[in-house]
Scaffold this motif. Sequence first.
Motif, PDB file in Angstrom:
ATOM      1  N   SER A 148       0.850  -1.201   0.000  1.00 38.60           N
ATOM      2  CA  SER A 148       0.000   0.000   0.000  1.00 38.60           C
ATOM      3  C   SER A 148       0.884   1.249   0.000  1.00 38.60           C
ATOM      4  CB  SER A 148      -0.907  -0.008   1.234  1.00 38.60           C
ATOM      5  OG  SER A 148      -1.686   1.162   1.272  1.00 38.60           O
TER       6      SER A 148
ATOM      7  N   GLY B 134       0.668   5.336  -0.539  1.00 37.94           N
ATOM      8  CA  GLY B 134      -0.262   6.448  -0.608  1.00 37.94           C
ATOM      9  C   GLY B 134       0.420   7.790  -0.658  1.00 37.94           C
ATOM     10  N   ARG B 135      -0.393   8.826  -0.729  1.00 39.09           N
ATOM     11  CA  ARG B 135       0.115  10.187  -0.811  1.00 39.09           C
ATOM     12  C   ARG B 135       1.033  10.523   0.371  1.00 39.09           C
ATOM     13  NH1 ARG B 135      -1.468  14.986  -3.550  1.00 39.09           N
ATOM     14  NH2 ARG B 135       0.145  16.504  -3.014  1.00 39.09           N
TER      15      ARG B 135
END
Length: 524
Positions: free
Chosen positions: A343, A345-346
């Motif tokens: 995962s 993410g930003r």
Amino acid sequence: MQLPLRQNSLERLRALRTVDVLIIGGGINGAGLLRELALNGVDALLVDKSDFAAGATSASSRMIHGGLRYMENGEFRLVRESLRERNRLLKNAPHAVKPLPTTIPIFSRWSGFANVFSGSFGNSPRPAPRGKALIKAGLMLYDLFAGSDNVLPHHYLTSRESALKIRPSLNPDVLCTATYFDAWVALPERLCIELIDDAIAVHPGSLALNYISLEGVVTQGEIILRDVLTAEKFTVRPQVVVNATGAWIDLANNALGENTRYIGGTKGSHLIIDHPELFAATGDGQVFYENAEGRICIFFRLHGKVLVGSTDIRVDNPEIEACDDGEIAYILESVRIVFPAISVGREHVVAHFCGVRPLPASDARLTGRISRSHICRSLLSDAVHPWPIHAMIGGKWTTFRAFAAQVADKIFIQLNLHRRVSSEAIPIGGRSPEPDYSSLNALASIAATEAVVHLDDLLLRRTPLALYGRLSLERFGAISACVSRVLGWNDAHLADERVRTSTLLATRHGVTLALSDQTQPLHP
């Protein structure tokens, strides 16, 4: 490196009335040409309205490569040239250019051959996924085109079972992987400036100044230049003008009295990701893959983080382009194709950067079909400009030397000169070791001897400090104070530089300076 002090260079510019060649643009094409001319004893002045290497030169994917995917477009000549130049850079700049094993995850056996036929005949459908047979055939040609001077191993295939042992997080749908070898440059900005340093060292008639803009043409063919810092103006009369401004070529031509539409730029954005699991999964080489749209993407370890890119979007104004939220989401989504269980993410993006590729104007429906080759468009002298203008269009980092040599040969003819030296086997830079970026004394020496004008010149283009999670608020304060002492700034100037640089980092690169210092401490 030991570039001249700015004041000394400005004194030379004030006294300069004529020059053999004026090069406008201090990116890789302009710097390569300055060195090519210097090696052959031709006086040349290079100017850039910003810092050296401030445009697409510093915003590249860091790859020194032959261009495997260009074969889909039928650009076999470009691939052969690029591979020859890759081999030369590995030999001529081994301190900066290193081998890069590159792995392609493969998810099908036979698809993708239509890409080759459509690309070779000028059509532009969305490319189909590249299958094992197509990739194998392409890599065989790639190794063949590298020629007898190839210094890298040939490609090989790895079974699904072995590939998953090497990279356990790899998408389990993978059929197999293919690994081939190209090269990379960790600090392209420094290599570009080393070319300028080489030119000045080898020929006293070479002069290079950053933060000098092109203002226009006056009577009798004199060109007006302007110091961006002080607004002082200079006039110089060249015999030949070279427009090496990249995405700004048409704008510069307009200032020279020519209305052209040579450039159809596309922006390419990259992310710098701090994610230990992704870092470990990436391994020691590059992962080269295609996203859902068929665009080639890459990621590899760089300065302790992971570089991921890129996009390819048409743009009109190179001055205002930056990586936007849509591109960030697009790039992050592509990572899941290779490592679906990781995962990302930003919150893992520590920085981003964006450059505009100076591609030739094209009506191609897909930007990936636009040629990455280089071409020199020449404008003959006339009543407005009594000197020819050579516009260096397109090209890529890998082929800068070949492009510069081709343009230099045109200039030699116009100056009634002959080439005296080939640059093919001449080493580039490497006369001094890479600085210790945790040493204030070393950073002061960059600031003093490498044409640093603004604080961001040092943090973005002389060192990797700003974009790779190495710059806390404490470090920023200590380094800026050090630079201020070296360059003689007063308190107001230092304050302005801190505001300018922190704003630039936040708005253009998504870098926010944190209060806590988790980086390696600075030392004297």
